[in-house]
Write a protein that holds these residues in place. Structure first.
Motif, PDB file in Angstrom:
ATOM      1  N   LEU A 130       0.828  -1.210   0.000  1.00 33.66           N
ATOM      2  CA  LEU A 130       0.000   0.000   0.000  1.00 33.66           C
ATOM      3  C   LEU A 130       0.863   1.261   0.000  1.00 33.66           C
ATOM      4  CD1 LEU A 130      -2.768  -1.050   2.555  1.00 33.66           C
ATOM      5  CD2 LEU A 130      -2.956  -0.911   0.072  1.00 33.66           C
ATOM      6  N   GLY A 131       1.985   1.207   0.703  1.00 31.63           N
ATOM      7  CA  GLY A 131       2.890   2.353   0.706  1.00 31.63           C
ATOM      8  C   GLY A 131       3.486   2.600  -0.674  1.00 31.63           C
ATOM      9  N   TRP A 132       3.816   1.509  -1.390  1.00 34.82           N
ATOM     10  CA  TRP A 132       4.363   1.662  -2.742  1.00 34.82           C
ATOM     11  C   TRP A 132       3.335   2.287  -3.670  1.00 34.82           C
ATOM     12  CZ3 TRP A 132       2.968  -0.421  -7.503  1.00 34.82           C
ATOM     13  CH2 TRP A 132       3.892  -0.233  -8.532  1.00 34.82           C
ATOM     14  N   VAL A 133       2.087   1.816  -3.567  1.00 31.76           N
ATOM     15  CA  VAL A 133       1.027   2.378  -4.411  1.00 31.76           C
ATOM     16  C   VAL A 133       0.820   3.855  -4.078  1.00 31.76           C
ATOM     17  CG1 VAL A 133      -1.439   2.266  -4.967  1.00 31.76           C
ATOM     18  CG2 VAL A 133      -0.121   0.163  -4.730  1.00 31.76           C
ATOM     19  N   GLY A 134       0.819   4.173  -2.782  1.00 33.18           N
ATOM     20  CA  GLY A 134       0.664   5.566  -2.382  1.00 33.18           C
ATOM     21  C   GLY A 134       1.793   6.442  -2.909  1.00 33.18           C
ATOM     22  N   TRP A 135       3.008   5.898  -2.898  1.00 34.31           N
ATOM     23  CA  TRP A 135       4.136   6.668  -3.431  1.00 34.31           C
ATOM     24  C   TRP A 135       3.965   6.906  -4.920  1.00 34.31           C
ATOM     25  CZ3 TRP A 135       8.051   9.786  -3.072  1.00 34.31           C
ATOM     26  CH2 TRP A 135       9.010   9.811  -4.083  1.00 34.31           C
ATOM     27  N   GLN A 136       3.536   5.887  -5.660  1.00 32.68           N
ATOM     28  CA  GLN A 136       3.369   6.041  -7.102  1.00 32.68           C
ATOM     29  C   GLN A 136       2.324   7.097  -7.437  1.00 32.68           C
ATOM     30  OE1 GLN A 136       4.995   4.643  -9.757  1.00 32.68           O
ATOM     31  NE2 GLN A 136       6.431   3.865  -8.253  1.00 32.68           N
ATOM     32  N   TYR A 137       1.218   7.092  -6.702  1.00 34.72           N
ATOM     33  CA  TYR A 137       0.116   7.990  -7.050  1.00 34.72           C
ATOM     34  C   TYR A 137       0.260   9.392  -6.468  1.00 34.72           C
ATOM     35  CZ  TYR A 137      -2.572   4.273  -9.204  1.00 34.72           C
ATOM     36  OH  TYR A 137      -2.989   3.287 -10.039  1.00 34.72           O
ATOM     37  N   TYR A 138       0.941   9.498  -5.333  1.00 30.80           N
ATOM     38  CA  TYR A 138       1.029  10.807  -4.678  1.00 30.80           C
ATOM     39  C   TYR A 138       2.469  11.299  -4.530  1.00 30.80           C
ATOM     40  CZ  TYR A 138      -3.771   9.581  -3.564  1.00 30.80           C
ATOM     41  OH  TYR A 138      -5.085   9.195  -3.661  1.00 30.80           O
ATOM     42  N   GLY A 139       3.352  10.406  -4.122  1.00 31.95           N
ATOM     43  CA  GLY A 139       4.738  10.814  -3.906  1.00 31.95           C
ATOM     44  C   GLY A 139       5.426  11.262  -5.180  1.00 31.95           C
ATOM     45  N   THR A 140       5.257  10.474  -6.266  1.00 30.47           N
ATOM     46  CA  THR A 140       5.913  10.861  -7.520  1.00 30.47           C
ATOM     47  C   THR A 140       5.358  12.172  -8.062  1.00 30.47           C
ATOM     48  OG1 THR A 140       4.344   9.551  -8.843  1.00 30.47           O
ATOM     49  CG2 THR A 140       6.366   8.457  -8.118  1.00 30.47           C
ATOM     50  N   ASP A 141       4.078  12.438  -7.825  1.00 29.50           N
ATOM     51  CA  ASP A 141       3.500  13.709  -8.277  1.00 29.50           C
ATOM     52  C   ASP A 141       4.185  14.892  -7.595  1.00 29.50           C
ATOM     53  OD1 ASP A 141       1.769  12.653 -10.081  1.00 29.50           O
ATOM     54  OD2 ASP A 141       0.003  12.766  -8.790  1.00 29.50           O
ATOM     55  N   PHE A 142       4.363  14.778  -6.290  1.00 34.47           N
ATOM     56  CA  PHE A 142       4.989  15.869  -5.545  1.00 34.47           C
ATOM     57  C   PHE A 142       6.416  16.098  -6.022  1.00 34.47           C
ATOM     58  CE2 PHE A 142       7.628  17.289  -1.978  1.00 34.47           C
ATOM     59  CZ  PHE A 142       6.985  18.470  -1.647  1.00 34.47           C
ATOM     60  N   VAL A 202      12.963  11.113 -18.637  1.00 36.36           N
ATOM     61  CA  VAL A 202      12.424  12.290 -19.321  1.00 36.36           C
ATOM     62  C   VAL A 202      10.967  12.519 -18.942  1.00 36.36           C
ATOM     63  CG1 VAL A 202      11.808  13.241 -21.573  1.00 36.36           C
ATOM     64  CG2 VAL A 202      14.030  12.132 -21.256  1.00 36.36           C
ATOM     65  N   LEU A 203      10.159  11.456 -19.013  1.00 35.89           N
ATOM     66  CA  LEU A 203       8.733  11.601 -18.729  1.00 35.89           C
ATOM     67  C   LEU A 203       8.463  11.908 -17.259  1.00 35.89           C
ATOM     68  CD1 LEU A 203       7.211   8.761 -20.951  1.00 35.89           C
ATOM     69  CD2 LEU A 203       7.460  11.195 -21.455  1.00 35.89           C
ATOM     70  N   ALA A 204       9.432  11.639 -16.403  1.00 36.04           N
ATOM     71  CA  ALA A 204       9.269  11.993 -14.992  1.00 36.04           C
ATOM     72  C   ALA A 204       9.339  13.500 -14.780  1.00 36.04           C
ATOM     73  CB  ALA A 204      10.330  11.299 -14.149  1.00 36.04           C
ATOM     74  N   GLU A 205       9.795  14.237 -15.801  1.00 32.74           N
ATOM     75  CA  GLU A 205       9.949  15.687 -15.664  1.00 32.74           C
ATOM     76  C   GLU A 205       9.092  16.466 -16.650  1.00 32.74           C
ATOM     77  OE1 GLU A 205      14.505  15.932 -13.918  1.00 32.74           O
ATOM     78  OE2 GLU A 205      14.141  16.372 -16.032  1.00 32.74           O
ATOM     79  N   GLY A 206       8.157  15.811 -17.323  1.00 36.23           N
ATOM     80  CA  GLY A 206       7.288  16.538 -18.238  1.00 36.23           C
ATOM     81  C   GLY A 206       7.037  15.787 -19.525  1.00 36.23           C
ATOM     82  N   PHE A 207       7.069  16.500 -20.665  1.00 31.76           N
ATOM     83  CA  PHE A 207       6.818  15.914 -21.983  1.00 31.76           C
ATOM     84  C   PHE A 207       8.109  15.334 -22.557  1.00 31.76           C
ATOM     85  CE2 PHE A 207       3.032  18.382 -21.594  1.00 31.76           C
ATOM     86  CZ  PHE A 207       2.096  17.838 -22.470  1.00 31.76           C
ATOM     87  N   GLY A 208       7.925  14.271 -23.351  1.00 30.07           N
ATOM     88  CA  GLY A 208       9.031  13.708 -24.099  1.00 30.07           C
ATOM     89  C   GLY A 208       8.795  13.889 -25.593  1.00 30.07           C
ATOM     90  N   HIS A 209       9.847  14.258 -26.310  1.00 32.91           N
ATOM     91  CA  HIS A 209       9.796  14.469 -27.766  1.00 32.91           C
ATOM     92  C   HIS A 209      10.380  13.231 -28.441  1.00 32.91           C
ATOM     93  CE1 HIS A 209      11.498  16.941 -31.408  1.00 32.91           C
ATOM     94  NE2 HIS A 209      10.467  16.188 -31.748  1.00 32.91           N
ATOM     95  N   VAL A 229      -1.133   9.911 -15.502  1.00 33.87           N
ATOM     96  CA  VAL A 229      -1.211   9.713 -14.056  1.00 33.87           C
ATOM     97  C   VAL A 229       0.203   9.473 -13.551  1.00 33.87           C
ATOM     98  CG1 VAL A 229      -1.567   7.219 -14.188  1.00 33.87           C
ATOM     99  CG2 VAL A 229      -2.431   8.465 -12.208  1.00 33.87           C
ATOM    100  N   THR A 230       0.495   9.927 -12.324  1.00 37.24           N
ATOM    101  CA  THR A 230       1.824   9.903 -11.693  1.00 37.24           C
ATOM    102  C   THR A 230       2.765  10.890 -12.376  1.00 37.24           C
ATOM    103  OG1 THR A 230       2.921   8.159 -13.005  1.00 37.24           O
ATOM    104  CG2 THR A 230       1.488   7.454 -11.211  1.00 37.24           C
ATOM    105  N   HIS A 231       3.862  11.174 -11.704  1.00 38.46           N
ATOM    106  CA  HIS A 231       4.929  12.015 -12.232  1.00 38.46           C
ATOM    107  C   HIS A 231       4.424  13.368 -12.747  1.00 38.46           C
ATOM    108  CE1 HIS A 231       6.596   7.917 -12.307  1.00 38.46           C
ATOM    109  NE2 HIS A 231       7.728   8.521 -12.026  1.00 38.46           N
ATOM    110  N   GLY A 232       3.609  14.018 -11.948  1.00 42.22           N
ATOM    111  CA  GLY A 232       3.140  15.346 -12.294  1.00 42.22           C
ATOM    112  C   GLY A 232       1.902  15.390 -13.161  1.00 42.22           C
ATOM    113  N   GLU A 233       1.520  14.264 -13.769  1.00 39.63           N
ATOM    114  CA  GLU A 233       0.284  14.144 -14.558  1.00 39.63           C
ATOM    115  C   GLU A 233       0.141  15.258 -15.599  1.00 39.63           C
ATOM    116  OE1 GLU A 233      -2.529  14.347 -11.367  1.00 39.63           O
ATOM    117  OE2 GLU A 233      -2.375  12.204 -10.933  1.00 39.63           O
TER     118      GLU A 233
END
Length: 325
Positions: A130-142, A202-209, A229-233
């Motif tokens: 559950l902690g891993w799922v929470g990190w993926q959905y909320y932690g990576t966004d932050f 790359v996708l963790a920081e926005g758009f990829g070309h 979803v995740t990584h700033g969405e």
């Protein structure tokens, strides 16, 4: 189209329910184990009485040759007041001749200490998932939003320095993005960096070309990918895009304005459909595609669902203007 990473493998919400069940079972096992190890009996349960202490030992009477009984505590066998024989064991003292008072047999069960350990293991495992799922959905966004804002600021500062002749001409030398993208439909303050490639970093920081695709404003297909979803969405609101919406791409030298031609909800395909990033995409099924007669295109791609999926949502647009900065 190479398989972009815009849909990271994530369990859907129903898949998390078994782990919640694991946590509940673990808590129940641990609670039962602790109660067996020494907690007070439950209310309403009569505790088993303690065994009655045995009477003090008295030596057996001696029998003479003539049958007379002598010795300490000797009494007549026929005397009704004579005491009952001393019980041989504590169980005999508590049980007597009443079968209802016979001690209950304990059921064989897993030792309480083992149940406690098992319960703790289940609880730890469930909470870990559950902690891993929470990190993926909320932690990576932050984390991603912080990184995206820092990259946007770093890019703007690098462009200003380059315009003044004080900085290097290559954006990558200062860790800047190749472009900044704005989509008014997503809000007036929506600004995302665009970098080369569609890898996880790359996708963790926005758009990829997509590598090999056209550059902003050029003839061909400016093909982009981003997480929904995740990584700033960056493209969470992709289904809200409509034909006529603008997408503004700013580079160091120019501002390129594209207008969307298709509704992203009308084209959902498998990730293996590489035709959408071709220089001039042509739908092999004859369905939704770019506007005919346009040769300076933009293509936005993202995962079609909020959870793990191998399908992509696609929207096409075309360039309407390019102005120097």
């Amino acid at each position: 189209m190479s398989r972009d990473r815009s849909s990271r493998t994530l369990p859907a919400l129903p898949a998390v329910l078994p782990f919640l069940l694991v946590v509940v079972v673990g808590l129940l096992l641990g609670r039962r184990g602790r109660r067996r190890d020494g907690q007070a009996p439950r209310p309403g349960v009569v505790p088993t009485p303690m065994p009655v202490a045995a009477a003090p030992f008295e030596p057996l009477p001696r029998v003479a040759h003539d049958g007379a009984v002598s010795g300490t505590g000797a009494t007549s066998a026929a005397d009704p007041a004579s005491p009952r024989p001393v019980p041989d064991s504590p169980d005999d003292a508590t049980r007597g001749d009443d079968p209802a008072r016979a001690p209950r047999r304990r059921r064989r069960w897993v030792p309480s200490s083992l149940r406690t350990v098992l319960g703790l293991v289940l609880v730890a495992s469930g909470l870990g998932v559950l902690g891993w799922v929470g990190w993926q959905y909320y932690g990576t966004d932050f984390v991603a939003r912080q990184a995206q804002q820092a990259l946007v600021q770093r890019t703007e500062e690098a462009w200003e320095a380059q315009a003044a002749g004080d900085g290097p001409q290559a954006p990558l030398e200062v860790g800047a993005a190749e472009a900044l993208i704005q989509i008014p439909r997503f809000g007036d303050d929506y600004v995302m960096p665009v970098q080369t490639g569609v890898g996880d970093d790359v996708l963790a920081e926005g758009f990829g070309h997509f590598e090999g695709a056209a550059a902003p404003g050029e003839r061909g297909n400016y093909a982009l990918a981003a997480h929904r979803v995740t990584h700033g969405e960056p493209l969470r609101k992709m289904p809200e895009l409509r034909p006529g919406d603008e997408v503004v791409v700013t580079t160091r030298d120019a501002v390129h304005t594209y207008v969307m031609d298709t509704d992203p909800n009308d084209l959902v395909i498998g990730f293996e459909n590489v035709w959408v990033v071709d220089p001039q995409p042509r739908n092999p099924d004859g369905g939704v595609g770019p506007a005919s007669g346009e040769d300076r295109l933009i293509t936005l791609t993202t995962c079609a669902e909020l959870f793990h999926t191998d399908t992509r949502m696609i929207a096409f647009g075309h360039l309407v203007s390019s102005e120097p900065r």
